[in-house]
Design a protein around this motif. Structure first.
Motif: not given
Length: 305
Positions: A141-147, A189-200, A223-226, A230-236
């Motif tokens: 939705t944008g460029l900020d991975p934590f927003h 297009m994503v109205a019926d898509a799963p939330y990210i946690n459902e596929k985490a 960074r967006f997956l972090m 989905i992944i931790t800092d250490e895994e990243y």
């Protein structure tokens, strides 16, 4: 030159406005003389001698100064309009900030719960063997991975087999006009898509086995997956990555003096450079299509073509 200082013969000459302020205006046959207003010779005006002017009537003076009054009134109206717009914008920004803070505070308990559930689903997800080398791409939705939030994640292996491809419905965002103009993914297009946690859990199972991650600006995707837990800092930090964007920048050879490095190019530029056919898989900017294009460019770079 400045007439008063350097031309004594023009000492008593004045511009039409200066005479008007004294209640006089040039006669009909007055010609005046053009003089520089100052020693820098930046602007010249027509100056009139005392013999070329005569007393003006009140109406003549009113008519003369009317355009100036109109300009001042217009500027005053514009200033009031700009101040009002600036105040309204500031008020809206403050309201939005208060609203966003309230929403974040309200969502915090649920985000913590989602995080705990995500961690649990990772543990319970059926064990399956995945390739150690993968190609990944995301749309957001944008460029900020934590927003901002993920809208699509796609993963393929080095042979081009699709390991994962899914759209996601954002939790916090209801529109993303600027990003939509680039990636073409609308809220509908994503109205019926799963939330990210459902596929985490499924995503984590693939990523946790990957030792080598290939991507175009791959750090952005990770960074967006972090940011989505989905992944931790250490895994990243533990991932070995191949950023095709940086590799291609040197091949393309457009050097930036400002950055003292080669300028990054778009994936579409890299694909065109190697005559990639987008129609073979997906259209540009869909993350799955970008995965195939990234893999194609990566193989071209490896082969030295």
């Amino acid at each position: 030159m400045k007439a008063k200082n350097y031309c004594p013969e023009f000492e008593e000459y004045k511009t039409i406005r200066q005479w008007a302020l004294l209640g006089q205006l040039p006669k009909k046959d007055a010609k005046g003389v053009e003089l520089w207003a100052n020693r820098n010779c930046q602007t010249s005006y027509v100056y009139y001698s005392p013999d070329e002017v005569e007393p003006a009537t009140e109406k003549e003076l009113q008519d003369f100064f009317q355009p100036e009054r109109d300009r001042k009134n217009k500027l005053a109206r514009l200033n009031r309009k700009w101040r009002k717009e600036a105040e309204e914008k500031k008020r809206q920004e403050e309201q939005k900030k208060i609203f966003d803070e309230a929403v974040e505070a309200a969502l915090l308990p649920y985000r913590k719960l989602i995080w705990r559930l995500t961690e649990k689903t990772k543990e319970l997800y059926p064990k399956k063997e995945y390739p150690q080398a993968i190609v990944i791409d995301t749309e957001t939705t944008g460029l900020d991975p934590f927003h901002d939030e993920l809208l699509q994640v796609s993963i393929i292996d080095e042979e081009g087999n699709v390991l994962f491809d899914s759209y996601f419905k954002p939790i916090r965002h209801t529109d993303w006009w600027e990003a939509e103009s680039v990636n073409g993914i609308s809220p509908e297009m994503v109205a019926d898509a799963p939330y990210i946690n459902e596929k985490a859990a499924e995503l984590y199972a693939i990523l946790s086995q990957a030792h080598w991650i290939i991507g175009y600006n791959v750090d952005f995707d990770l960074r967006f997956l972090m940011g989505s837990d989905i992944i931790t800092d250490e895994e990243y930090n533990a991932f070995r990555t191949e950023d095709v964007m940086i590799q291609f920048a040197e091949i393309y050879g457009e050097y930036s003096v400002y950055h003292e490095d080669y300028k990054w190019q778009k994936l579409t530029t890299a694909a065109a450079y190697y005559d990639y056919d987008w129609a073979e898989h997906e259209e540009a900017h869909n993350s799955l299509g970008d995965c195939f294009a990234t893999l194609f460019v990566y193989h071209k770079i490896l082969s030295g073509e």
